[in-house]
Design a protein around this motif. Structure first.
Motif, PDB file in Angstrom:
ATOM      1  N   GLU A 104      -2.040   7.719  -7.739  1.00 54.05           N
ATOM      2  CA  GLU A 104      -3.246   7.075  -7.259  1.00 54.05           C
ATOM      3  C   GLU A 104      -3.122   7.087  -5.743  1.00 54.05           C
ATOM      4  N   MET A 105      -4.151   7.591  -5.071  1.00 55.69           N
ATOM      5  CA  MET A 105      -4.094   7.723  -3.619  1.00 55.69           C
ATOM      6  C   MET A 105      -5.116   6.797  -2.984  1.00 55.69           C
ATOM      7  N   GLN A 106      -4.648   5.928  -2.095  1.00 56.71           N
ATOM      8  CA  GLN A 106      -5.535   4.992  -1.407  1.00 56.71           C
ATOM      9  C   GLN A 106      -5.483   5.239   0.081  1.00 56.71           C
ATOM     10  N   ASP A 107      -6.613   5.715   0.623  1.00 52.12           N
ATOM     11  CA  ASP A 107      -6.746   5.897   2.069  1.00 52.12           C
ATOM     12  C   ASP A 107      -7.050   4.526   2.649  1.00 52.12           C
ATOM     13  N   ILE A 108      -6.115   3.983   3.411  1.00 47.57           N
ATOM     14  CA  ILE A 108      -6.231   2.600   3.882  1.00 47.57           C
ATOM     15  C   ILE A 108      -7.329   2.407   4.927  1.00 47.57           C
ATOM     16  N   LYS A 109      -7.865   3.495   5.458  1.00 46.78           N
ATOM     17  CA  LYS A 109      -8.970   3.360   6.413  1.00 46.78           C
ATOM     18  C   LYS A 109     -10.286   3.165   5.666  1.00 46.78           C
ATOM     19  N   THR A 110     -10.479   3.888   4.577  1.00 41.00           N
ATOM     20  CA  THR A 110     -11.738   3.807   3.837  1.00 41.00           C
ATOM     21  C   THR A 110     -11.694   2.756   2.731  1.00 41.00           C
ATOM     22  N   GLU A 111     -10.516   2.440   2.247  1.00 40.52           N
ATOM     23  CA  GLU A 111     -10.360   1.410   1.212  1.00 40.52           C
ATOM     24  C   GLU A 111      -9.288   0.431   1.683  1.00 40.52           C
ATOM     25  N   LYS A 112      -9.744  -0.658   2.289  1.00 41.04           N
ATOM     26  CA  LYS A 112      -8.823  -1.619   2.909  1.00 41.04           C
ATOM     27  C   LYS A 112      -7.792  -2.155   1.915  1.00 41.04           C
ATOM     28  N   ILE A 113      -6.638  -2.491   2.449  1.00 40.32           N
ATOM     29  CA  ILE A 113      -5.578  -3.113   1.662  1.00 40.32           C
ATOM     30  C   ILE A 113      -6.001  -4.551   1.365  1.00 40.32           C
ATOM     31  N   THR A 114      -5.854  -4.946   0.130  1.00 40.30           N
ATOM     32  CA  THR A 114      -6.176  -6.324  -0.234  1.00 40.30           C
ATOM     33  C   THR A 114      -4.956  -7.208   0.010  1.00 40.30           C
ATOM     34  N   PRO A 115      -5.167  -8.512   0.151  1.00 39.66           N
ATOM     35  CA  PRO A 115      -4.018  -9.414   0.289  1.00 39.66           C
ATOM     36  C   PRO A 115      -3.045  -9.282  -0.886  1.00 39.66           C
ATOM     37  N   ALA A 116      -3.568  -9.100  -2.098  1.00 35.90           N
ATOM     38  CA  ALA A 116      -2.701  -8.955  -3.275  1.00 35.90           C
ATOM     39  C   ALA A 116      -1.862  -7.681  -3.190  1.00 35.90           C
ATOM     40  N   GLN A 117      -2.455  -6.588  -2.715  1.00 38.06           N
ATOM     41  CA  GLN A 117      -1.706  -5.335  -2.566  1.00 38.06           C
ATOM     42  C   GLN A 117      -0.610  -5.489  -1.519  1.00 38.06           C
ATOM     43  N   LEU A 118      -0.935  -6.128  -0.410  1.00 34.81           N
ATOM     44  CA  LEU A 118       0.062  -6.331   0.640  1.00 34.81           C
ATOM     45  C   LEU A 118       1.189  -7.229   0.151  1.00 34.81           C
TER      46      LEU A 118
END
Length: 117
Positions: free
Chosen positions: A28-42
């Motif tokens: 699963e690829m998440q581009d952190i610029k277009t799909e912000k990191i959530t507090p739960a992910q961090l």
């Protein structure tokens, strides 16, 4: 879980993805610029690495611009800064099942390659 948090416009991230073949291995690829990191992910990243500081990039241009190098930062500060500004996340962050790889240091990428082979 197989996931990578990366920056699509970052040539270092692109090279690592290509070199390791992550894009062809069902990640699963998440581009952190277009799909912000959530507090739960961090928080999950922090639980896997042990600290927010280990996820914080001091190479980000805003680090110097904001004068952060001259301030003592706490874990709470690191968390808040990463959530507010995606460039503060050291990248890429890769989850391979129970293993976590953070950053682009040569030894980290070698360990990632070994975990994928």
């Amino acid at each position: 879980m197989k996931k990578i948090y990366h920056l699509g416009t970052c040539t270092t991230c692109q090279a690592i993805i290509k070199e390791t073949g992550i894009d062809k291995k069902g990640f699963e690829m998440q581009d952190i610029k277009t799909e912000k990191i959530t507090p739960a992910q961090l928080d999950e990243m922090k639980n896997r690495t042990g600290s927010y500081e280990s996820l914080f990039s001091r190479r980000a241009m805003k680090y110097k611009e904001m004068g952060l190098k001259d301030k003592p930062l706490t874990e709470k500060d690191y968390r808040q800064l990463i959530l507010e500004e995606y460039t503060f996340l050291k990248r890429p962050v890769v989850f391979v099942n129970d293993k976590t790889f953070v950053g682009s240091e040569k030894k980290t990428i070698e360990a990632l390659k070994n975990a994928l082979s």
